[in-house]
Design an enzyme around this catalytic site. Structure first.
Site, mmCIF file in Angstrom:
data_model
loop_
_atom_site.group_PDB
_atom_site.id
_atom_site.type_symbol
_atom_site.label_atom_id
_atom_site.label_comp_id
_atom_site.label_asym_id
_atom_site.label_seq_id
_atom_site.Cartn_x
_atom_site.Cartn_y
_atom_site.Cartn_z
ATOM 1 N N ARG A 1 39.771 -46.387 -2.035
ATOM 2 C CA ARG A 1 39.012 -47.586 -1.637
ATOM 3 C C ARG A 1 37.574 -47.209 -1.242
ATOM 4 N NH1 ARG A 1 38.098 -52.481 -2.776
ATOM 5 N NH2 ARG A 1 36.163 -51.379 -3.124
ATOM 6 N N CYS B 1 27.387 -54.361 3.758
ATOM 7 C CA CYS B 1 28.409 -55.314 3.301
ATOM 8 C C CYS B 1 29.335 -55.736 4.436
ATOM 9 C CB CYS B 1 29.244 -54.695 2.183
ATOM 10 S SG CYS B 1 28.302 -54.261 0.699
ATOM 11 N N CYS C 1 33.988 -48.173 -3.063
ATOM 12 C CA CYS C 1 32.882 -48.828 -2.360
ATOM 13 C C CYS C 1 31.561 -48.131 -2.683
ATOM 14 C CB CYS C 1 33.128 -48.807 -0.855
ATOM 15 S SG CYS C 1 34.256 -50.097 -0.283
#
Length: 260
Positions: free
Chosen positions: A216, A173, A220
């Site tokens: 975070r 990503c 992910c």
């Protein structure tokens, strides 16, 4: 949680507006939503959480000590710029610690709380408070100790690893797909121009949550259908050190941040 009671009306308004903002630059949109919330609620969630964190920081633990007796890397009670220098190796624990895990060390080893008494919500609030003292500071993370270098190497390996049913990883990503979009959001160039390390801890107006970088990273992993590492675990610390070191020199615009 009092925060929600204060801000429900404002956040609902933001959620509705967010649905209508597809394709807009997320950082510019966050600034607009922040201003809108200030105008409707008169105060930001980040300000409330920082204040909660301040109260917890100055609360005495079972040992009778506050967190002012703790060393977050620059000496007892010194907070100015401390969060911008984490993760780092600490001689007193013999471990590399990030802000979250160092708060837990402080609460258990100095303040006398039992590990089971440490609440995640309190760790995040204190992280918000301590991080607020690094706004305007540059990221300065080092690799002086063998433990820091070893953890950095693990973090680099994890960042570029591909696995799972989808054969993806962090770099899929945040390197390969940078410039493309996942729904309404562009993939962040976390090692490059976006300097994503400086975006956390933050309040996410899209889901009314407060997150540190630990949250975070776990999110992910969930997004790419990997099992999520435990909070405070080695994979998370390794990725944090790799990301922080990669963003060295970047100036923290605002901690805690206000993001989508």
């Amino acid at each position: 949680m009092p925060l929600k009671a204060w801000l429900t009306t404002g956040v609902l308004a933001l959620a509705v507006l967010a649905l209508a903002q597809e394709g807009v630059d997320p950082r510019e949109e966050a600034k607009r939503q922040k201003q809108l919330l200030l105008e409707t609620a008169g105060i930001l969630p980040t300000e409330l959480i920082v204040e909660q964190g301040k109260e917890l920081f100055n609360r005495k633990g079972p040992s009778g000590k506050t967190m002012a007796e703790c060393d977050f890397g620059l000496g007892k009670g010194v907070l100015e710029g401390a969060a911008a220098r984490l993760p780092r190796y600490f001689l007193d624990t013999g471990k590399v610690e990030d802000l979250d895990s160092r708060i837990i060390t402080c609460m258990t080893r100095v303040q006398g709380f039992k590990p089971a008494q440490v609440k995640r919500s309190e760790v995040v609030a204190v992280a918000f408070y301590i991080a607020s003292h690094s706004t305007g500071k540059p990221i300065q993370v080092r690799l002086l100790f063998p433990e820091e270098r070893a953890l950095y190497a693990l973090g680099e390996k994890l960042f570029y690893a591909r696995s799972g049913a989808r054969d993806v990883g962090c770099a899929t990503c945040h390197v390969t797909y940078v410039g493309k979009r996942a729904g309404v959001l562009p993939y962040a160039d976390v090692l490059g121009k976006d300097k994503s390390w400086t975006h956390w801890p933050a309040y996410r107006y899209s889901n009314d949550q407060i997150w540190t970088m630990q949250d975070r990273i776990r999110a992910c992993y969930g997004n790419i259908a990997h099992p999520q590492p435990d909070l405070y675990s080695l994979p998370i610390l390794a990725l944090e050190l790799f990301l922080a070191y990669s963003n060295n020199g970047a100036v923290v615009e605002e901690w805690p941040a206000f993001v989508r």
